[in-house]
Design a protein around this motif. Structure first.
Motif, PDB file in Angstrom:
ATOM      1  N   ASP A 131       1.005  -0.982   0.263  1.00 12.65           N
ATOM      2  CA  ASP A 131      -0.088   0.236   0.123  1.00 12.65           C
ATOM      3  C   ASP A 131       0.865   1.322   0.140  1.00 12.65           C
ATOM      4  OD1 ASP A 131      -2.262  -1.580  -0.001  1.00 12.65           O
ATOM      5  OD2 ASP A 131      -2.770  -1.420   2.011  1.00 12.65           O
ATOM      6  N   HIS A 184       0.782  -9.094   1.027  1.00 10.08           N
ATOM      7  CA  HIS A 184       0.029  -7.759   1.348  1.00 10.08           C
ATOM      8  C   HIS A 184       0.899  -7.049   2.349  1.00 10.08           C
ATOM      9  CE1 HIS A 184      -2.986  -5.062   3.417  1.00 10.08           C
ATOM     10  NE2 HIS A 184      -2.451  -4.677   2.033  1.00 10.08           N
ATOM     11  N   ASP A 209       0.995  -3.217   4.545  1.00  9.66           N
ATOM     12  CA  ASP A 209       0.445  -1.881   4.587  1.00  9.66           C
ATOM     13  C   ASP A 209       1.661  -0.861   4.483  1.00  9.66           C
ATOM     14  OD1 ASP A 209      -2.446  -2.432   5.542  1.00  9.66           O
ATOM     15  OD2 ASP A 209      -1.410  -3.380   7.349  1.00  9.66           O
ATOM     16  N   LYS A 238      -1.870  10.697   1.561  1.00  9.91           N
ATOM     17  CA  LYS A 238      -2.514  10.046   0.667  1.00  9.91           C
ATOM     18  C   LYS A 238      -4.053  10.781   0.348  1.00  9.91           C
ATOM     19  CE  LYS A 238      -1.801   5.073   1.484  1.00  9.91           C
ATOM     20  NZ  LYS A 238      -2.130   3.956   1.890  1.00  9.91           N
ATOM     21  N   GLY A 247      -7.304   3.025   4.931  1.00  9.64           N
ATOM     22  CA  GLY A 247      -6.348   2.192   5.614  1.00  9.64           C
ATOM     23  C   GLY A 247      -6.824   1.525   6.665  1.00  9.64           C
TER      24      GLY A 247
END
Ligand code: ATP
Length: 392
Positions: A131, A238, A240, A380, A386
């Motif tokens: 991310d 994955h 964050d 962001k 998130g």
């Protein structure tokens, strides 16, 4: 024999001043000397314009002190001579218009510029599954960048995030040691590597791929291809956040890396001294140049708490990074004390955030991690998707 300030001062008289005139004690170049548990801390004030050539003097002072029986360690830093309290040796401030710095209610220690749009530099491909990629950088070596990077990563993980660490310090990888990880990464298909794991972090470092003794004469383009491989040919799954520990400095290799990696933001680590701050500013400018949002500045080795009395000593000029951050309109993320436990736990491969999770240093790093995450969300844009996390 217990080590005393008098003894240390006496021995330091053997270290000549600049141009071999006099000695560093009688020339009045020493800060207060602080001694705790056999470790000696002080700084040497040098003329700012000659600071680049003063490293041998610093090293000589450190050597002399370490040779005193009973001394188990020494931290000696250079600080710039101030004329009129300013930073005369600093380059002129960047020409960009100043940005307003509203005070935030949620994070009183942080002064935050208004959210800027995320970096949209052309040609930067994101990494599927990750991310946000953030860089931890410093204007010069030895300020504690890697220690800060690893503890911020662990602080983010402690706050419930999925976190990876990419050790981009290809010349001097430190993550294997800092995180106590040994061995080689495996690959299921001979192409994509599996990251190494410890303390809940996924980790990739050049240190896993090359023997420590192997001389690494990487040239600019090779550095970038090694970095690209570690970024894109690793099964990160994955995440964050992926924390990238950048090589120290602001040379071409660092600039290219900052350009090539799709960074969501950058953190600059500095010590409080003027000289380190001048370099830190170069780091800030480097990221601005390549349109990477600045998440903020961390002041490392900010102050020293005497283990016996609990008294606080600002031997290295605490607060310099906060003032500089305010001046430049960059978020101040927090200050980390100079603490032997931080050094010893790092050396032992058990960073303080995991080895003493209830201690004050771990709390400092978790707070910094929380601010980093908050800044990331701001960058962001409002309403970023998130995980909903409540920081203490
Ligand atoms: N807050 C701190 N208190 C005590 N020691 C610290 C602190 N931060 C870092 N150190 C110690 O300072 C040394 C340098 O730290 P580190 O390797 O993290 O710096 P760096 O800036 O990444 O260095 P390099 O330029 O070599 O990559 C290490 O021995 C580390 O344990």
């Amino acid at each position: 024999m217990s080590v005393t300030k008098e003894l240390v001062t006496e021995r330091l008289r053997s270290v000549s001043g600049p141009d071999f005139s006099g000695n560093i004690v009688d020339l009045g170049m020493l800060s207060e000397i602080f001694i705790a548990d056999g470790k000696v801390f002080f700084s040497i004030t040098v003329p700012a314009e000659r600071a680049d050539h003063m490293e041998p003097l610093r090293a000589a002072a450190e050597r002399v002190v370490k040779a005193i029986p009973g001394v188990t360690g020494a931290v000696v830093t250079l600080t710039a001579e101030k004329k009129g309290g300013g930073m005369e040796a600093a380059p002129p401030p960047r020409p960009a218009p100043p940005r307003p710095v509203p005070q935030r209610a949620a994070a009183p220690a942080a002064r935050t510029p208004p959210p800027a749009p995320p970096s949209r530099a052309p040609g930067k491909r994101g990494v599927p599954g990750i991310d946000a990629i953030i860089a931890v950088a410093s204007g010069k070596g030895g300020v504690g960048k890697s220690t800060t990077a690893v503890n911020i990563a662990l602080g983010l993980a402690a706050n419930g995030l999925k976190v990876g660490v990419l050790d981009a310090d290809i010349y001097g990888p430190s993550m294997p040691k800092l995180l106590g990880i040994h061995g080689r990464p495996e690959s299921a298909d001979g192409k994509i590597l599996k990251p190494m794991l410890n303390y809940g972090l996924k980790v990739m470092s050049m240190g896993f791929l090359v023997d420590e003794e192997t001389p690494m004469i990487w040239r600019g383009p090779m550095v970038v291809s090694a970095l690209t491989q570690m970024l894109r040919e690793v099964d990160w799954g994955h995440l964050d956040v992926l924390v990238v520990d950048m090589p120290p400095g602001t040379g071409d290799a660092q600039l290219t890396m900052a350009q090539q990696v799709p960074l969501a933001g950058a953190i600059i680590v500095s010590t409080p001294q003027d000289l380190a701050l001048i370099d830190a500013r170069k780091g800030l400018n480097m990221f601005r140049k390549v349109d990477v949002p600045l998440l903020g500045i961390v002041e490392n080795m900010s102050y020293f708490i005497a283990p016996d009395t609990g008294k606080r000593y600002d031997i290295f000029g605490h607060g310099g990074a906060r003032r500089e951050a305010e001046r430049l309109g960059v978020t101040f993320l927090g200050e980390v004390p100079l603490e032997m436990g931080i050094r010893e736990s790092s050396d032992a491969g058990r960073p303080v955030t995991v080895s003493r999770p209830n201690g004050p240093e771990a709390a400092v790093y978790r707070d910094i991690a929380a601010r980093v995450w908050q800044r990331l969300q701001e960058e962001k844009g409002a309403g970023a998707s998130g995980p909903a996390i409540v920081f203490e």
